[in-house]
Write an enzyme that holds these catalytic residues in place. Structure first.
Site, PDB file in Angstrom:
ATOM      1  N   SER A 179       0.859  -1.185   0.000  1.00 49.78           N
ATOM      2  CA  SER A 179       0.000   0.000   0.000  1.00 49.78           C
ATOM      3  C   SER A 179       0.892   1.231   0.000  1.00 49.78           C
ATOM      4  O   SER A 179       1.935   1.245   0.649  1.00 49.78           O
ATOM      5  CB  SER A 179      -0.893   0.014   1.249  1.00 49.78           C
ATOM      6  OG  SER A 179      -1.676   1.175   1.308  1.00 49.78           O
ATOM      7  N   CYS A 180       0.511   2.234  -0.747  1.00 48.91           N
ATOM      8  CA  CYS A 180       1.324   3.449  -0.778  1.00 48.91           C
ATOM      9  C   CYS A 180       0.413   4.660  -0.911  1.00 48.91           C
ATOM     10  O   CYS A 180      -0.803   4.535  -1.052  1.00 48.91           O
ATOM     11  CB  CYS A 180       2.346   3.404  -1.913  1.00 48.91           C
ATOM     12  SG  CYS A 180       1.629   3.181  -3.539  1.00 48.91           S
ATOM     13  N   SER A 181       1.006   5.817  -0.888  1.00 47.27           N
ATOM     14  CA  SER A 181       0.263   7.065  -0.933  1.00 47.27           C
ATOM     15  C   SER A 181      -0.648   7.135  -2.159  1.00 47.27           C
ATOM     16  O   SER A 181      -0.255   6.779  -3.272  1.00 47.27           O
ATOM     17  CB  SER A 181       1.253   8.234  -0.962  1.00 47.27           C
ATOM     18  OG  SER A 181       0.602   9.426  -1.304  1.00 47.27           O
ATOM     19  N   SER A 200       0.564   8.789  -5.286  1.00 40.69           N
ATOM     20  CA  SER A 200       1.419   8.097  -6.247  1.00 40.69           C
ATOM     21  C   SER A 200       0.658   7.736  -7.524  1.00 40.69           C
ATOM     22  O   SER A 200       1.257   7.313  -8.508  1.00 40.69           O
ATOM     23  CB  SER A 200       1.993   6.825  -5.618  1.00 40.69           C
ATOM     24  OG  SER A 200       0.970   5.861  -5.385  1.00 40.69           O
ATOM     25  N   ARG A 201      -0.649   7.914  -7.511  1.00 39.67           N
ATOM     26  CA  ARG A 201      -1.464   7.633  -8.715  1.00 39.67           C
ATOM     27  C   ARG A 201      -1.531   8.840  -9.648  1.00 39.67           C
ATOM     28  O   ARG A 201      -2.121   8.764 -10.723  1.00 39.67           O
ATOM     29  CB  ARG A 201      -2.888   7.268  -8.318  1.00 39.67           C
ATOM     30  CG  ARG A 201      -3.110   5.850  -7.845  1.00 39.67           C
ATOM     31  CD  ARG A 201      -2.398   5.481  -6.595  1.00 39.67           C
ATOM     32  NE  ARG A 201      -3.132   4.463  -5.844  1.00 39.67           N
ATOM     33  CZ  ARG A 201      -2.675   3.889  -4.754  1.00 39.67           C
ATOM     34  NH1 ARG A 201      -1.472   4.212  -4.284  1.00 39.67           N
ATOM     35  NH2 ARG A 201      -3.384   2.986  -4.127  1.00 39.67           N
TER      36      ARG A 201
END
Length: 273
Positions: A171-173, A176-177
């Site tokens: 899972s990331c910020s 970042s998309r």
């Protein structure tokens, strides 16, 4: 001496540690090992409520740390008030991590802990990670990375230790998309969040919705692309209701750091003589 034994020795030498805890595989493994080596009274899990991460990630991390019997301290970050982050350049990650490490160091000083630790791993050295510079400047340590542990090793050890998130997807910020150069705002974060939640509700465990203005580029695992196409009418209706005019499926499928690929392309183009 195995890497896990080296990790134990390293942690014992630190005596009293703050752990940046996200509830993911890496930080959960680090928290568990620190607890095993130092005891719960000498470990503090700091969970950050971020504007760029889902609320349930924060809630889940707090719940997991409490279930593990580790004291928890909650911190809030307001990334959308920092122009260096909102401008969304490759260096924005540096400023985001700088904000995080500042909060962690202040917490350690307030409660009298010797070291601040994060869950960076050996694999992280192979991706674009400006946050490493912020970490070094802040004096934060990454024990798992220091002993050379990779993700697969951590998952196997976490499973053996009965850590419930041993197989949790990365899972990331949500930021970042959004492509570099496109300013981050709450509306874009909300669009991405709701789009991914909806597709996940259709049975897709790993989903990324990359925000390209009116275009949503959807990443799922390659083996699930056919299934996604079979549910395309539902996906189209929902994502259009969120403000996307065009919806595409990325034929490369899900992979971490896909927004960084443009950086590598530019680097290779520049280096050609």
């Amino acid at each position: 001496m195995s890497k896990n034994e080296q990790l134990g020795t390293l942690l014992r030498s630190m005596e009293k540690v703050v752990v940046a805890f996200s509830g993911g595989v890496d930080s959960s493994f680090l928290l568990k090992r620190a607890q095993d080596e130092l005891g719960s009274d000498n470990v503090l899990a700091v969970v950050v409520a971020s504007e760029l991460f889902r609320q349930e990630e924060f809630d889940g991390a707090v719940r997991l740390a409490e279930e593990m019997g580790v004291p928890v301290h909650r911190v809030s970050m307001r990334e959308l008030e920092d122009e260096n982050i909102v401008n969304n350049t490759p260096e924005s990650w540096y400023y985001s991590k700088k904000m995080l490490y500042k909060a962690l160091n202040e917490t350690a000083e307030t409660f009298g802990f010797s070291y601040v630790l994060d869950g960076m791993i050996k694999d992280d050295e192979d991706d674009f990670r400006p946050g490493m510079r912020a970490r070094t400047e802040a004096g934060v340590r990454s024990p798992i990375q220091e002993v050379g542990m990779y993700k697969q090793e951590i998952r196997e050890l976490s499973k053996a230790l009965d850590i419930p998130v041993w197989d949790k997807p990365a899972s990331c910020s949500l930021a970042s998309r959004i492509p570099y150069g496109t300013p981050i705002d709450r509306q874009k974060i909300t669009q991405v969040d709701q789009a991914e939640r909806f597709i996940q509700s259709l049975g897709f465990k790993i989903v990324r919705v990359r925000h390209h203005g009116e275009l949503a580029r959807v990443e799922v695992r390659p083996v699930e692309m056919l299934s996604l196409m079979q549910k395309k009418d539902q996906v189209l209706m929902k994502l259009r209701s969120l403000g996307f005019s065009y919806i595409s499926i990325d034929l490369d499928g899900y992979r971490t750091g896909s927004m960084n690929e443009v950086l590598e392309d530019k680097k290779n183009t520049t280096s050609v003589g």
